[in-house]
Design an enzyme around this catalytic site. Sequence first.
Site, PDB file in Angstrom:
ATOM      1  N   LYS A 104       0.861  -1.194   0.000  1.00 54.90           N
ATOM      2  CA  LYS A 104       0.000   0.000   0.000  1.00 54.90           C
ATOM      3  C   LYS A 104       0.890   1.236   0.000  1.00 54.90           C
ATOM      4  O   LYS A 104       1.967   1.223   0.588  1.00 54.90           O
ATOM      5  CB  LYS A 104      -0.891   0.030   1.256  1.00 54.90           C
ATOM      6  CG  LYS A 104      -2.124   0.881   1.074  1.00 54.90           C
ATOM      7  CD  LYS A 104      -3.149   0.133   0.244  1.00 54.90           C
ATOM      8  CE  LYS A 104      -4.412   0.926   0.005  1.00 54.90           C
ATOM      9  NZ  LYS A 104      -5.445   0.086  -0.599  1.00 54.90           N
ATOM     10  N   ASN A 218     -15.802   6.238  -6.004  1.00 50.19           N
ATOM     11  CA  ASN A 218     -15.769   5.177  -7.017  1.00 50.19           C
ATOM     12  C   ASN A 218     -16.566   3.950  -6.564  1.00 50.19           C
ATOM     13  O   ASN A 218     -17.487   3.502  -7.247  1.00 50.19           O
ATOM     14  CB  ASN A 218     -14.293   4.814  -7.291  1.00 50.19           C
ATOM     15  CG  ASN A 218     -14.168   3.559  -8.139  1.00 50.19           C
ATOM     16  OD1 ASN A 218     -14.477   2.467  -7.681  1.00 50.19           O
ATOM     17  ND2 ASN A 218     -13.740   3.704  -9.372  1.00 50.19           N
TER      18      ASN A 218
HETATM   19  P1  NAD Z   1     -13.074   7.752  -3.470  1.00 51.10           P
HETATM   20  O1  NAD Z   1     -12.061   8.769  -3.153  1.00 51.10           O
HETATM   21  O2  NAD Z   1     -13.534   7.618  -4.886  1.00 51.10           O
HETATM   22  O3  NAD Z   1     -14.384   7.971  -2.577  1.00 51.10           O
HETATM   23  C1  NAD Z   1     -14.412   8.147  -1.230  1.00 51.10           C
HETATM   24  C2  NAD Z   1     -15.732   8.789  -0.930  1.00 51.10           C
HETATM   25  O4  NAD Z   1     -15.933   8.842   0.474  1.00 51.10           O
HETATM   26  C3  NAD Z   1     -15.873  10.204  -1.435  1.00 51.10           C
HETATM   27  O5  NAD Z   1     -17.057  10.315  -2.156  1.00 51.10           O
HETATM   28  C4  NAD Z   1     -15.962  11.046  -0.159  1.00 51.10           C
HETATM   29  O6  NAD Z   1     -16.808  12.161  -0.310  1.00 51.10           O
HETATM   30  C5  NAD Z   1     -16.566  10.052   0.780  1.00 51.10           C
HETATM   31  N1  NAD Z   1     -16.377  10.360   2.192  1.00 51.10           N
HETATM   32  C6  NAD Z   1     -15.285  10.789   2.836  1.00 51.10           C
HETATM   33  N2  NAD Z   1     -15.549  10.954   4.143  1.00 51.10           N
HETATM   34  C7  NAD Z   1     -16.851  10.619   4.316  1.00 51.10           C
HETATM   35  C8  NAD Z   1     -17.735  10.608   5.406  1.00 51.10           C
HETATM   36  N3  NAD Z   1     -17.323  10.964   6.615  1.00 51.10           N
HETATM   37  N4  NAD Z   1     -19.012  10.215   5.208  1.00 51.10           N
HETATM   38  C9  NAD Z   1     -19.431   9.832   3.999  1.00 51.10           C
HETATM   39  N5  NAD Z   1     -18.638   9.835   2.915  1.00 51.10           N
HETATM   40  C10 NAD Z   1     -17.381  10.237   3.071  1.00 51.10           C
HETATM   41  O7  NAD Z   1     -12.520   6.368  -2.925  1.00 51.10           O
HETATM   42  P2  NAD Z   1     -12.957   4.909  -3.320  1.00 51.10           P
HETATM   43  O8  NAD Z   1     -11.991   4.412  -4.336  1.00 51.10           O
HETATM   44  O9  NAD Z   1     -14.411   4.869  -3.586  1.00 51.10           O
HETATM   45  O10 NAD Z   1     -12.618   4.143  -1.952  1.00 51.10           O
HETATM   46  C11 NAD Z   1     -13.537   4.101  -0.859  1.00 51.10           C
HETATM   47  C12 NAD Z   1     -13.087   3.016   0.095  1.00 51.10           C
HETATM   48  O11 NAD Z   1     -13.036   1.776  -0.599  1.00 51.10           O
HETATM   49  C13 NAD Z   1     -11.702   3.204   0.693  1.00 51.10           C
HETATM   50  O12 NAD Z   1     -11.692   2.681   1.997  1.00 51.10           O
HETATM   51  C14 NAD Z   1     -10.818   2.358  -0.193  1.00 51.10           C
HETATM   52  O13 NAD Z   1      -9.643   1.950   0.460  1.00 51.10           O
HETATM   53  C15 NAD Z   1     -11.751   1.216  -0.449  1.00 51.10           C
HETATM   54  N6  NAD Z   1     -11.421   0.435  -1.652  1.00 51.10           N
HETATM   55  C16 NAD Z   1     -11.367   1.004  -2.878  1.00 51.10           C
HETATM   56  C17 NAD Z   1     -11.091   0.214  -3.987  1.00 51.10           C
HETATM   57  C18 NAD Z   1     -11.099   0.754  -5.387  1.00 51.10           C
HETATM   58  O14 NAD Z   1     -10.968  -0.031  -6.331  1.00 51.10           O
HETATM   59  N7  NAD Z   1     -11.285   2.048  -5.595  1.00 51.10           N
HETATM   60  C19 NAD Z   1     -10.822  -1.153  -3.828  1.00 51.10           C
HETATM   61  C20 NAD Z   1     -10.901  -1.704  -2.539  1.00 51.10           C
HETATM   62  C21 NAD Z   1     -11.211  -0.890  -1.469  1.00 51.10           C
END
Ligand code: NAD
Length: 417
Positions: A104, A218
């Site tokens: 990571k 996302n």
């Molecule tokens: P992203 O940056 O696209 O989205 C994160 C979202 O969370 C944003 O819309 C933001 O506004 C929102 N957010 C932040 N604080 C918040 C709160 N207090 N209440 C509600 N919403 C809030 O990120 P992502 O890629 O969607 O990742 C989200 C989670 O999923 C993370 O924990 C990431 O590690 C995990 N994840 C992502 C992937 C991937 O392929 N993108 C894969 C596995 C895990």
Amino acid sequence: MQNDPLKNAEAQIRAVAGLIGLSEREVKALLKIDNLVKGEISVKTDDGKVKKFKAWRSQHNDARGPYKGGIRFHAGVTESEVKALSIWMTWKCSLAGIPFGGGKGGVIVDPKKLSVGELERLSRAYARFIAPYIGEHKDVPAPDVNTDGTIMAWMLDEYEKKIKHGEPGAITGKPLAIGGSKGRPAATGLGGFYTLEALVKSLKLKKKPSLAVQGVGNVGSYFSGFAYDAGYKVIALSDSRHTIFNPEGINVKKALLWKKEKGTFEGFTGCKVLPAEAVIGVDADIFVPAALENAVRGDNYKEIKAKYVMELANGPVSPEAEEKLVEKGVIIVPDILANMGGVVVSYFEWAQNLSGYYWEESDVKKKLGVIITSAFNGAWEEWSSLKKGNKKVSFRMGAYAIALRRVLEAMKLRGRV
Ligand code: NAD
């Protein structure tokens, strides 16, 4: 209250160790971070100054294959978080049965405060910083919070300049035009949806459960879209500022379009607009945290009314909160299972890059479904046998039992334990 991600990661391993008979030496070996790259990267700002940013790459365990894991740009990044996330990646890849270990990366930065040029220079500086430690057979980064395909393209370009030859398999989550995989942007959300379907099947639910989704980045937005299309009622959606709520169900497509166009849920009609935190306490069957870690903690778990929690974010439920929720009978589908879709399609992307043969989207979706359903069923079966007579055994422990055993087996075969 314990909100240190690394301590949480350790607590999760220790909780399973007793159940499956791991020795202290084995637990320590499983917890050990192979390599931590840390330092400061310098970026030229638009006004000609130089700004420094703290940056990390944590490489946890490569017994099963090259390290694999995303890069996070966020103001709240800490060393503990990056290490914990790399550990979770090891278990996730292991549970998925894909040939990777866990890595990571993270940079302390609020990317919203940067211009596009500054963001590109930061991304390229980070790629130079980790270049000696990554590679298609060494460590394969990907996007995470606040990083995307464009950023991966800059990073790959910078890395390839440094090594002086093309190596698309060194970074995944790339745009299609430079070797990305069809289906990658939607992969984690789609994987979450397959997990939801597997859960509904295993529970033999007659009616589709209602959902409350925290975070519409996302992962949260694709997941909600797939669930909505399949006829699930999404009754709450939140971003970092607001929760929109409608017990009759939200038109997810319209809500996401509104958020995309206006940048906020404010003013969206047909729903109550509540504070961001309200999403946790909504009376939905399933709560789906899809934002950041530690969303559900010792101080707020009591607000949860849902019978099930599906962890689409990494580490959104603290061990303390999990213990109490499991005691209450709440089933938590762990992150290493519910959000494995991203890394599984990253694996497909890597495999396509290495072979030079590219797949159709329908193949990607089908193969993803096979891997997730099989991982879910395996974890469910393991959990069912571990929990006999012991109600405190969580679904996570079933998933961890499989993941830890596989990593340990690889370490033993390599003479590392
Ligand atoms: P992203 O940056 O696209 O989205 C994160 C979202 O969370 C944003 O819309 C933001 O506004 C929102 N957010 C932040 N604080 C918040 C709160 N207090 N209440 C509600 N919403 C809030 O990120 P992502 O890629 O969607 O990742 C989200 C989670 O999923 C993370 O924990 C990431 O590690 C995990 N994840 C992502 C992937 C991937 O392929 N993108 C894969 C596995 C895990």
